[in-house]
Design a protein around this motif. Structure first.
Motif, PDB file in Angstrom:
ATOM      1  N   UNK A  38      -0.599   2.898  -1.930  1.00 17.39           N
ATOM      2  CA  UNK A  38       0.612   2.561  -1.183  1.00 17.39           C
ATOM      3  C   UNK A  38       0.335   1.413  -0.212  1.00 17.39           C
ATOM      4  N   UNK A  39      -0.797   1.506   0.466  1.00 19.22           N
ATOM      5  CA  UNK A  39      -1.152   0.468   1.422  1.00 19.22           C
ATOM      6  C   UNK A  39      -1.326  -0.886   0.757  1.00 19.22           C
ATOM      7  N   UNK A  40      -1.952  -0.885  -0.403  1.00 15.36           N
ATOM      8  CA  UNK A  40      -2.150  -2.136  -1.129  1.00 15.36           C
ATOM      9  C   UNK A  40      -0.805  -2.769  -1.468  1.00 15.36           C
ATOM     10  N   UNK A  41       0.122  -1.957  -1.914  1.00 12.75           N
ATOM     11  CA  UNK A  41       1.444  -2.471  -2.267  1.00 12.75           C
ATOM     12  C   UNK A  41       2.201  -3.050  -1.083  1.00 12.75           C
ATOM     13  N   UNK A  42       2.000  -2.438   0.073  1.00 10.67           N
ATOM     14  CA  UNK A  42       2.786  -2.835   1.241  1.00 10.67           C
ATOM     15  C   UNK A  42       2.044  -3.791   2.154  1.00 10.67           C
ATOM     16  N   UNK A  43       0.773  -4.006   1.851  1.00 10.00           N
ATOM     17  CA  UNK A  43       0.004  -4.887   2.718  1.00 10.00           C
ATOM     18  C   UNK A  43      -0.327  -4.272   4.058  1.00 10.00           C
ATOM     19  N   UNK A  44      -0.476  -2.951   4.097  1.00  8.21           N
ATOM     20  CA  UNK A  44      -0.920  -2.304   5.321  1.00  8.21           C
ATOM     21  C   UNK A  44      -2.074  -1.377   4.998  1.00  8.21           C
ATOM     22  N   UNK A  45      -2.795  -0.945   6.023  1.00  4.60           N
ATOM     23  CA  UNK A  45      -4.009  -0.168   5.779  1.00  4.60           C
ATOM     24  C   UNK A  45      -3.674   1.269   5.397  1.00  4.60           C
ATOM     25  N   UNK A  46      -4.557   1.848   4.603  1.00  2.05           N
ATOM     26  CA  UNK A  46      -4.365   3.238   4.204  1.00  2.05           C
ATOM     27  C   UNK A  46      -4.429   4.166   5.419  1.00  2.05           C
ATOM     28  N   UNK A  47      -5.263   3.796   6.368  1.00  2.00           N
ATOM     29  CA  UNK A  47      -5.388   4.624   7.571  1.00  2.00           C
ATOM     30  C   UNK A  47      -4.056   4.691   8.318  1.00  2.00           C
ATOM     31  N   UNK A  48      -3.367   3.570   8.354  1.00  2.00           N
ATOM     32  CA  UNK A  48      -2.090   3.564   9.065  1.00  2.00           C
ATOM     33  C   UNK A  48      -1.068   4.477   8.391  1.00  2.00           C
ATOM     34  N   UNK A  49      -1.060   4.457   7.089  1.00  2.00           N
ATOM     35  CA  UNK A  49      -0.122   5.315   6.367  1.00  2.00           C
ATOM     36  C   UNK A  49      -0.440   6.789   6.629  1.00  2.00           C
ATOM     37  N   UNK A  50      -1.700   7.142   6.529  1.00  2.00           N
ATOM     38  CA  UNK A  50      -2.067   8.546   6.781  1.00  2.00           C
ATOM     39  C   UNK A  50      -1.745   8.949   8.214  1.00  2.00           C
ATOM     40  N   UNK A  51      -2.033   8.046   9.148  1.00  2.00           N
ATOM     41  CA  UNK A  51      -1.743   8.322  10.556  1.00  2.00           C
ATOM     42  C   UNK A  51      -0.240   8.492  10.777  1.00  2.00           C
ATOM     43  N   UNK A  52       0.531   7.609  10.210  1.00  2.00           N
ATOM     44  CA  UNK A  52       1.989   7.698  10.363  1.00  2.00           C
ATOM     45  C   UNK A  52       2.499   9.046   9.863  1.00  2.00           C
ATOM     46  N   UNK A  53       2.063   9.415   8.666  1.00  2.00           N
ATOM     47  CA  UNK A  53       2.550  10.671   8.078  1.00  2.00           C
ATOM     48  C   UNK A  53       2.086  11.881   8.882  1.00  2.00           C
ATOM     49  N   UNK A  54       0.913  11.754   9.496  1.00  2.00           N
ATOM     50  CA  UNK A  54       0.347  12.902  10.208  1.00  2.00           C
ATOM     51  C   UNK A  54       1.192  13.304  11.417  1.00  2.00           C
ATOM     52  N   UNK A  55       2.081  12.405  11.865  1.00  2.00           N
ATOM     53  CA  UNK A  55       2.985  12.789  12.943  1.00  2.00           C
ATOM     54  C   UNK A  55       3.943  13.893  12.519  1.00  2.00           C
ATOM     55  N   UNK A  56       4.137  14.026  11.223  1.00  2.00           N
ATOM     56  CA  UNK A  56       5.192  14.929  10.745  1.00  2.00           C
ATOM     57  C   UNK A  56       4.676  16.131   9.968  1.00  2.00           C
ATOM     58  N   UNK A  57       3.416  16.097   9.580  1.00  2.05           N
ATOM     59  CA  UNK A  57       2.880  17.234   8.835  1.00  2.05           C
ATOM     60  C   UNK A  57       1.790  16.782   7.885  1.00  2.05           C
ATOM     61  N   UNK A  58       1.438  17.668   6.964  1.00  2.00           N
ATOM     62  CA  UNK A  58       0.410  17.372   5.968  1.00  2.00           C
ATOM     63  C   UNK A  58       1.075  17.384   4.607  1.00  2.00           C
ATOM     64  N   UNK A  59       1.086  16.235   3.971  1.00  2.63           N
ATOM     65  CA  UNK A  59       1.865  16.088   2.737  1.00  2.63           C
ATOM     66  C   UNK A  59       0.990  15.793   1.523  1.00  2.63           C
ATOM     67  N   UNK A  60      -0.312  15.635   1.750  1.00  2.00           N
ATOM     68  CA  UNK A  60      -1.195  15.269   0.651  1.00  2.00           C
ATOM     69  C   UNK A  60      -2.265  16.303   0.373  1.00  2.00           C
TER      70      UNK A  60
END
Lengths: 219, 219
Positions: A38-60
């Motif tokens: 996902x990060x590669x597609x959007x040009x953002x880091x994978x860490x940022x995506x995981x961090x963002x999602x972690x505000x709301x729960x565990x989805x992976x």
DNA sequence: TAGATTGTTAATCGATTAACAATC
DNA sequence: TAGATTGTTAATCGATTAACAATC
């Protein structure tokens, strides 16, 4: 922009982008993805995506990443997209026309079934099957039909006055296409869509032409 | 987005907004303003405005603030808006039509004089006086006319393929209206305009309707 | 002069990233 | 098991704000 209730607004702003990318992945037939992909597609880091999602729960799941459909559902729930939002188009000009014909709204949570204009000459005309109503009817229609959002596609000179009408009609979210900042009460969301702002952002990074003017201004 | 050469991209992104607000102030007859006034209008702090501007020089005077016309000139110079940029509209559908008719480009530094479409049936038709050209002609026309930017208003399914054509034609900046992230070489700027992303950002802050679904999901 | 406002510094605040234990 | 990837922590990095001397 609202003050985020604990969750940074900048994070909220990325969720619709994740939602969009995941939808595109799902349509291409994929069922799983990872923060790296996902990060590669959007040009953002994978860490940022995981961090963002972690505000709301565990989805992976460790080792395998995310089930795309499940994550889509969760993001839709977070963004209040489990209901269909009703949206009015304000302004029956060229832009209003384009918005009324755009096919991309309904599949993504929005019903655009109302067009308003201030010009009595426009009233009753059809736009993609929708009958243009006079802006004077906005308040009544908004209450009846439970319209909570508006796309503001009117001339700059009318933008603030029409915004005041939207607020009075109980509209709580406005996407303003006019190139002017409007004032609204604190409980009303406003966002802006001004292509020129985006274009001027890009010209900063472009190489200017070499031209006589450039030579002259060097003195 | 480019890596900013020392100056944060987020700062660059606010300059066009300052430019727009100052233009509106000038049109209302004002000749001077202050970081406080500007900040109040834009909903940002005066300190941030002064800090942003300080990256580029000193444009104000203690005690009296900023001369609006002078600051406008300086911002235009910083954003490379002293030249007119030539921009192609790609896609002759409803959105392309609206863009071709939009009056707000020329006064803000952009000349939109070219429309392209992939559909041979559209070629030769007029849009606000502009003759639609076939996309096959893009490369040649872009070179001849020195077109450096494109507004991409094509269906999602075509967006990446057409982007590749734009890149091949030497276009260095793309404003993509299709709801998909496109891949480009590092020297090409891409920005996005997707109303649904903005609308979904706002729904996060809106009160969802009370409905049966909400009741059910509480279990 | 008195009041206003700049440009800048230092402090604070917040966001991003790197790293890794946990675990599928 | 070995490999992959999560969610999270702590460190880093960067942006915003508060404060104020300078000065118009």
């Amino acid at each position: 922009m609202s003050i985020a209730n604990g969750i940074p607004d900048i994070v909220i702003g990325r969720l619709p982008v994740y939602l969009r990318a995941l939808t595109n992945l799902a349509q291409s037939g994929k069922t799983n993805t990872s923060s790296h992909e996902l990060g590669r597609r959007l040009g953002i880091s994978s860490a940022q995506i995981r961090k963002d999602l972690s505000h709301f729960g565990e989805f992976g799941k460790q080792g395998t990443g995310y089930n795309i459909n499940y994550l889509l559902e969760q993001l839709r729930a977070i963004l209040n997209l489990e209901q269909e939002w009703r949206v009015a188009i304000i302004g029956a000009g060229y832009l209003g026309h384009a918005l009324a014909h755009y096919q991309g709204f309904s599949s993504r949570g929005f019903r655009m079934a109302w067009v308003f204009d201030i010009d009595h000459e426009m009233v009753g005309k059809k736009m993609n099957g929708l009958s243009v109503q006079h802006i004077d009817q906005l308040k009544e229609t908004a209450k009846q039909e439970n319209i909570q959002m508006a796309l503001l596609a009117v001339p700059t000179t009318a933008a603030q006055a029409v915004t005041d009408l939207l607020v009075d009609a109980g509209i709580k979210a406005i996407l303003n296409y006019a190139p002017i900042n409007v004032e609204v009460p604190a409980d009303v969301e406003v966002r802006y869509s001004d292509p020129v702002v985006q274009m001027q952002h890009m010209t900063y990074y472009l190489k200017p032409e070499l031209e006589v003017l450039a030579t002259l201004s060097r003195d």
